[in-house]
Design a protein around this motif. Sequence first.
Motif, PDB file in Angstrom:
ATOM      1  N   ALA A 150       0.824  -1.210   0.000  1.00 26.99           N
ATOM      2  CA  ALA A 150       0.000   0.000   0.000  1.00 26.99           C
ATOM      3  C   ALA A 150       0.860   1.264   0.000  1.00 26.99           C
ATOM      4  O   ALA A 150       2.050   1.230   0.334  1.00 26.99           O
ATOM      5  CB  ALA A 150      -0.917  -0.005   1.225  1.00 26.99           C
ATOM      6  N   SER A 151       0.233   2.365  -0.370  1.00 26.33           N
ATOM      7  CA  SER A 151       0.909   3.660  -0.263  1.00 26.33           C
ATOM      8  C   SER A 151       0.485   4.399   0.998  1.00 26.33           C
ATOM      9  O   SER A 151       1.172   5.308   1.459  1.00 26.33           O
ATOM     10  CB  SER A 151       0.589   4.525  -1.485  1.00 26.33           C
ATOM     11  OG  SER A 151      -0.810   4.793  -1.555  1.00 26.33           O
ATOM     12  N   LEU A 152      -0.649   3.999   1.549  1.00 28.81           N
ATOM     13  CA  LEU A 152      -1.176   4.626   2.764  1.00 28.81           C
ATOM     14  C   LEU A 152      -2.122   3.644   3.433  1.00 28.81           C
ATOM     15  O   LEU A 152      -2.860   2.925   2.766  1.00 28.81           O
ATOM     16  CB  LEU A 152      -1.928   5.918   2.426  1.00 28.81           C
ATOM     17  CG  LEU A 152      -2.670   6.618   3.584  1.00 28.81           C
ATOM     18  CD1 LEU A 152      -1.693   7.169   4.615  1.00 28.81           C
ATOM     19  CD2 LEU A 152      -3.574   7.725   3.049  1.00 28.81           C
ATOM     20  N   VAL A 153      -2.094   3.622   4.749  1.00 23.46           N
ATOM     21  CA  VAL A 153      -3.031   2.827   5.537  1.00 23.46           C
ATOM     22  C   VAL A 153      -3.830   3.772   6.425  1.00 23.46           C
ATOM     23  O   VAL A 153      -3.260   4.669   7.050  1.00 23.46           O
ATOM     24  CB  VAL A 153      -2.291   1.784   6.399  1.00 23.46           C
ATOM     25  CG1 VAL A 153      -3.268   1.072   7.346  1.00 23.46           C
ATOM     26  CG2 VAL A 153      -1.575   0.771   5.523  1.00 23.46           C
ATOM     27  N   ILE A 154      -5.134   3.572   6.451  1.00 21.14           N
ATOM     28  CA  ILE A 154      -5.996   4.367   7.338  1.00 21.14           C
ATOM     29  C   ILE A 154      -6.718   3.405   8.272  1.00 21.14           C
ATOM     30  O   ILE A 154      -7.432   2.499   7.831  1.00 21.14           O
ATOM     31  CB  ILE A 154      -7.016   5.205   6.556  1.00 21.14           C
ATOM     32  CG1 ILE A 154      -6.307   6.194   5.622  1.00 21.14           C
ATOM     33  CG2 ILE A 154      -7.924   5.959   7.529  1.00 21.14           C
ATOM     34  CD1 ILE A 154      -7.242   7.044   4.797  1.00 21.14           C
ATOM     35  N   THR A 155      -6.515   3.581   9.572  1.00 18.81           N
ATOM     36  CA  THR A 155      -7.176   2.768  10.583  1.00 18.81           C
ATOM     37  C   THR A 155      -7.914   3.705  11.539  1.00 18.81           C
ATOM     38  O   THR A 155      -8.095   4.889  11.245  1.00 18.81           O
ATOM     39  CB  THR A 155      -6.154   1.869  11.312  1.00 18.81           C
ATOM     40  OG1 THR A 155      -6.859   0.973  12.184  1.00 18.81           O
ATOM     41  CG2 THR A 155      -5.141   2.689  12.110  1.00 18.81           C
ATOM     42  N   GLY A 156      -8.342   3.202  12.672  1.00 15.79           N
ATOM     43  CA  GLY A 156      -9.003   4.058  13.650  1.00 15.79           C
ATOM     44  C   GLY A 156     -10.144   3.366  14.356  1.00 15.79           C
ATOM     45  O   GLY A 156     -10.427   2.180  14.142  1.00 15.79           O
TER      46      GLY A 156
END
Length: 382
Positions: free
Chosen positions: A296-302
């Motif tokens: 991936a180029s970016l991971v978004i969690t939360g």
Amino acid sequence: MSAQAVATDIGTVVVAVDSFKGSLTSSQACQAVAEGIRQGEPGQPVIAIPVADGGEGTLDAALAAGYEAVSTRCHGATGDLAEVEWARRGDDAVIEMAACCGLERADRVSGPPAPQRALAASSRGLGEVIAAALRAGVTSITIGIGGSASTDGGAGMLEALGARFLDRERNDIEAGAAGLETLDLVDLTHLNPRLAEVKLTVACDVTSPLLGEHGAAAVFGPQKGLDADGITRADRALEMFAGAVEPALGVIHRDDPGAGAAGGAGFALLCLGATYRPGAQVVLGWSHAAEHIGVASLVITGEGRLDHQTLLGKTPDAVRRMARQAGVPVWAVCGRCDLEGEDRDAFDGVLALSDIEPDPARSIAGARGLLVRMVAEAMGPE
């Protein structure tokens, strides 16, 4: 703040966001973030991975990872009977205790938690669904045990699997911790023989023992409705229960980490030979999250609220660690962020709904739209 600097190479963005309690499931949160990404950066490839830690949402995560839903009827913690789902992929099954006999189901049926209900709540429904999976011929069962309503040590679950718990008059005891107070004899003669043939895995992050000040009743009883007297009664009843079950099976598990999970259902599952694994690790493994994150180029969690507990192995932290290991930037979205200093810097960026809607009630009610807007603005041109 903008994610533009790390996202515009059209590498894939992996979205693995846990639920926002009271407003969005993990699937809904992931979909909202994905929509925001596409609004802010049209054409951006996105992979959405619903996640959970063994509690509510575990079943949804399994279905999103390719498992198929199977329906069966089971009793809730307060005795109601309803159709619920478990998941199957080949010979593997996934069961979510919260769906079978969890706290949210109990609240829908009988209202807010109360001492009397908490003492009578049963884990029977979980055993009924396990029995259904055994009848279906699976050879591996993963059980997410978060979100339970009972504190019966798993007695109800074991009853549904063939065990009998009798009082001095040799009658079956009543359900729940209150029933355990009258326990005199454990009969495991007719325990389902298929239990010895299947691999049982418990997906759970709780490490509490069964008894004492850090045990099932003391730590988790209050959220299920137990008052001070109920906690004392339940703890004593669980001690009696362990004292009867352990000799019958020739095991000792009351002090094991996780024995106090799910009101002691963790203890019963350990006694049946189950293996414990961190919930987030299990769920992320189903969807091959590490492989997706690695390219991936970016991971978004939360999750709904980021605080010091988040970085102690909860799902967003598990995702963050995967991203760090792969050298991929990782962002967090949340309803509210209580992280400060170095803890906040654990993520490359934090987007909180409270920054654009300070009113908690409005933020919860409008969480989906706010999340889409917030992510779209972060992904758009600076």
